[in-house]
Design a protein around this motif. Structure first.
Motif, short mmCIF file in Angstrom:
data_model
loop_
_atom_site.label_atom_id
_atom_site.label_comp_id
_atom_site.label_asym_id
_atom_site.label_seq_id
_atom_site.Cartn_x
_atom_site.Cartn_y
_atom_site.Cartn_z
N LEU A 19 -17.30 40.95 -20.93
CA LEU A 19 -17.97 39.67 -20.74
C LEU A 19 -16.94 38.57 -20.56
O LEU A 19 -15.85 38.64 -21.11
CB LEU A 19 -18.85 39.35 -21.95
CG LEU A 19 -19.87 40.40 -22.37
CD1 LEU A 19 -20.72 39.86 -23.52
CD2 LEU A 19 -20.73 40.83 -21.21
N SER A 20 -17.33 37.56 -19.79
CA SER A 20 -16.47 36.41 -19.56
C SER A 20 -17.16 35.14 -20.00
O SER A 20 -18.38 35.02 -19.91
CB SER A 20 -16.12 36.29 -18.07
OG SER A 20 -15.44 37.43 -17.60
N CYS A 21 -16.38 34.22 -20.48
CA CYS A 21 -16.87 32.91 -20.87
C CYS A 21 -15.94 31.88 -20.22
O CYS A 21 -14.83 31.66 -20.70
CB CYS A 21 -16.87 32.76 -22.38
SG CYS A 21 -17.41 31.15 -22.99
N ALA A 22 -16.41 31.31 -19.13
CA ALA A 22 -15.61 30.34 -18.38
C ALA A 22 -15.95 28.93 -18.86
O ALA A 22 -17.12 28.58 -18.98
CB ALA A 22 -15.89 30.48 -16.89
N ALA A 23 -14.92 28.15 -19.09
CA ALA A 23 -15.11 26.81 -19.63
C ALA A 23 -14.66 25.75 -18.64
O ALA A 23 -13.66 25.92 -17.93
CB ALA A 23 -14.32 26.65 -20.93
N SER A 24 -15.40 24.68 -18.62
CA SER A 24 -14.96 23.50 -17.88
C SER A 24 -14.51 22.48 -18.91
O SER A 24 -14.91 22.53 -20.06
CB SER A 24 -16.12 22.92 -17.06
OG SER A 24 -17.16 22.51 -17.91
N GLY A 25 -13.69 21.58 -18.51
CA GLY A 25 -13.23 20.58 -19.45
C GLY A 25 -11.80 20.79 -19.88
O GLY A 25 -11.26 21.90 -19.77
N ARG A 26 -11.22 19.77 -20.42
CA ARG A 26 -9.82 19.79 -20.78
C ARG A 26 -9.63 20.34 -22.19
O ARG A 26 -10.54 20.32 -23.01
CB ARG A 26 -9.25 18.38 -20.69
CG ARG A 26 -9.36 17.79 -19.29
CD ARG A 26 -8.97 16.31 -19.29
NE ARG A 26 -7.60 16.11 -19.68
CZ ARG A 26 -7.04 14.90 -19.80
NH1 ARG A 26 -7.75 13.82 -19.55
NH2 ARG A 26 -5.79 14.78 -20.16
N ASN A 27 -8.44 20.79 -22.46
CA ASN A 27 -8.04 21.17 -23.80
C ASN A 27 -8.80 22.36 -24.37
O ASN A 27 -8.82 22.54 -25.59
CB ASN A 27 -8.16 19.99 -24.78
CG ASN A 27 -7.30 18.82 -24.35
OD1 ASN A 27 -6.18 19.00 -23.90
ND2 ASN A 27 -7.84 17.62 -24.50
N PHE A 28 -9.42 23.15 -23.51
CA PHE A 28 -10.17 24.30 -24.01
C PHE A 28 -9.26 25.27 -24.76
O PHE A 28 -9.69 25.96 -25.67
CB PHE A 28 -10.86 25.01 -22.84
CG PHE A 28 -11.67 26.20 -23.25
CD1 PHE A 28 -11.33 27.48 -22.83
CD2 PHE A 28 -12.79 26.05 -24.05
CE1 PHE A 28 -12.08 28.58 -23.21
CE2 PHE A 28 -13.55 27.15 -24.43
CZ PHE A 28 -13.20 28.41 -24.00
N ARG A 29 -7.99 25.29 -24.37
CA ARG A 29 -7.08 26.22 -25.03
C ARG A 29 -6.90 25.90 -26.51
O ARG A 29 -6.42 26.72 -27.29
CB ARG A 29 -5.72 26.21 -24.35
CG ARG A 29 -4.96 24.88 -24.45
CD ARG A 29 -3.62 24.97 -23.75
NE ARG A 29 -3.78 25.20 -22.32
CZ ARG A 29 -2.79 25.60 -21.54
NH1 ARG A 29 -1.59 25.84 -22.03
NH2 ARG A 29 -3.00 25.79 -20.25
N SER A 30 -7.27 24.72 -26.91
CA SER A 30 -7.12 24.34 -28.32
C SER A 30 -8.42 24.50 -29.11
O SER A 30 -8.50 24.08 -30.26
CB SER A 30 -6.64 22.89 -28.43
OG SER A 30 -7.61 22.01 -27.91
#
Length: 125
Positions: A19-30
């Motif tokens: 499964l994949s969960c793609a994110a939009s927006g900044r700083n998702f890595r945190s």
């Protein structure tokens, strides 16, 4: 942050899915990120997640040794690799994220502000 879950489908018992969960927006890595699932007639339950720094992964006992979580920061995407699937894994799977979840609260759905729409996983016996 908006989350888009994908990758669900029908698989035979013993098979695998990612499964994949793609994110939009900044700083998702945190963000702390987790996967939850909800089977028909049951409450939503925690599956697997990792902390904001990715330094610690927490598993539900039912998936330990079979499921793994990973993230690709360049793609702003988190993955759930599911192996040795069985009928009890049939559910709608949701990804969730939040920048403030602490390790001790990682399994608590109420702590997450952002949710994907869910993707159906069906395991046939």
């Amino acid at each position: 942050v908006q989350l888009q879950a994908s990758g669900g489908g029908l698989v035979q018992a013993g098979g695998s899915l990612r499964l994949s969960c793609a994110a939009s927006g900044r700083n998702f890595r945190s963000y702390a990120v987790a996967w939850f699932r909800q089977a028909p007639g049951k409450d939503r339950e925690f599956v697997i997640g990792f902390t904001r720094t990715g330094g610690r992964t927490v598993f539900a006992d039912s998936v330990k040794g079979r499921f793994a979580i990973s993230r690709d920061n360049l793609k702003n995407t988190v993955y759930l690799q599911m192996n040795s699937l069985n009928h009890e894994d049939t559910a709608v799977y949701y990804c969730a994220a939040d920048p403030s979840v602490i390790t001790s609260a990682l399994t608590m759905a109420t702590q997450y502000s952002y949710w994907g729409q869910g993707t159906q996983v069906t395991v046939s016996s």
